[in-house]
Scaffold this active site. Structure first.
Site, PDB file in Angstrom:
ATOM      1  CB  SER A  28      21.560  59.121  81.629  1.00 23.15           C
ATOM      2  OG  SER A  28      21.984  58.753  80.337  1.00 23.15           O
TER       3      SER A  28
ATOM      4  CG  HIS B  99      19.073  62.313  77.903  1.00 24.24           C
ATOM      5  ND1 HIS B  99      18.485  61.084  78.074  1.00 24.24           N
ATOM      6  CD2 HIS B  99      20.315  62.208  78.462  1.00 24.24           C
ATOM      7  CE1 HIS B  99      19.330  60.264  78.685  1.00 24.24           C
ATOM      8  NE2 HIS B  99      20.427  60.930  78.952  1.00 24.24           N
TER       9      HIS B  99
ATOM     10  CG  ASP C 110      15.013  60.880  76.908  1.00 28.18           C
ATOM     11  OD1 ASP C 110      16.222  60.758  76.676  1.00 28.18           O
ATOM     12  OD2 ASP C 110      14.532  60.983  78.047  1.00 28.18           O
TER      13      ASP C 110
END
Length: 301
Positions: A112, A279, A252
């Site tokens: 991320s 995610h 995601d």
């Protein structure tokens, strides 16, 4: 015959007047090139990525750390926005690599926000970097914000309106806002039921000290109003000179649109999509995830 678990060492690295907490699973200086795990947020902790320590079973040391401001590292709730910069976290990573004595030989895994951070680090072409994994990360926050609008619009009727009402009123810490966040998080952040303990640990760390997350990101994954709202690494991706693995989930929040610039701009890159994940494919499809990551690391030599 069972294999003895890899040894674990915890410590702190001095970082100016602050400290960075870290944990090493395995033995540095022996075996394969160490993998350094860079968590997301900004303002999260290493906990939700803890299962990557299993890679140490292959003789590859795995380094986790908590970025400054959260977890076991120094908390600074009174610092203003000017303190929390991308450069601060790049310097912290460089400092940790030197402290551990691995700056001349390491692989980076960034998830991320951590994926953007490691991309920026790699674009500087550090001599010791052998490979890069960018997991579930956007190449730019403007792309991310545009995609969040589309994902929010597809939530159940009334959810986006409730979110928008609280965002306009500045009441994003209300229970109603948190409740309205849940359908998005269950669809695009973690699809497992119940949420794993490792993920919950990081989630509550942000809740308990949201200084970094609120300052740099905003009150939620999909309402990015912090200092990073216009930041991008698209301009430096072409400078990444090591083999790079991209990973993301079919559902995601880091949609293909947000990740495609990495594929387009990084010279030596491959992309693996996890069909049953959002995610957190390392938690949602852990066996396949470890197999993909192990194959990439083995190819690096």
């Amino acid at each position: 015959m069972t294999t003895a678990p890899a040894p674990t060492v915890k410590g702190t690295a001095p970082f100016g007047e602050f400290t960075t907490w870290y944990r090493v699973t395995g033995e540095l200086g022996r075996g394969a090139t160490p993998l350094v795990v860079v968590h997301g947020g900004p303002g999260s902790t290493h906990d939700y990525l803890a299962n990557l320590a299993a890679l140490a079973e292959d003789g590859r040391p795995v380094v986790h750390y908590d970025q400054i401001g959260n977890g076991g590292s120094t908390h600074l709730p009174d610092r203003d926005a000017s303190f929390w910069t991308v450069r601060l976290f790049l310097d912290e990573l460089d400092n940790l690599l030197r402290h551990l004595g691995i700056a001349d030989d390491y692989v980076l895994f960034g998830q991320s926000w951590g994926g953007m951070l490691v991309a920026k680090h790699a674009a500087g072409r550090p001599a010791g970097l052998r490979g890069l994994v960018i997991a579930d990360a956007p190449a730019s926050y403007p792309l991310w914000r545009a995609e969040m609008k589309a994902l929010r619009a597809a939530l159940p009727p009334g959810v986006d309106a409730t979110l928008a009402r609280h965002e306009a009123a500045g009441t994003t810490r209300s229970e109603e806002y948190y409740a309205a966040m849940k359908p998005f998080y269950e669809k695009h952040v973690c699809r497992l039921v119940p949420w794993p303990r490792d993920y919950l640990a990081s989630f509550y760390e942000i809740y308990n000290d949201p200084t970094v997350y609120y300052t740099m990101n905003g009150p939620s994954e999909f309402h990015v109003i912090g200092t990073l709202r216009d930041w991008s690494v698209e301009d430096c991706c072409a400078d990444i000179a090591v083999p790079t693995l991209l990973v993301s989930g079919r559902h995601d929040e880091a949609t293909p649109t947000t990740m495609r610039p990495f594929e387009r701009l990084i010279p030596d890159v491959r992309w693996v999509l996890f069909e049953e994940s959002s995610h957190l494919p390392h938690l949602e499809e852990p066996e396949r995830f470890r197999a993909v990551l192990r194959a990439f690391l083995t190819d690096l030599g």
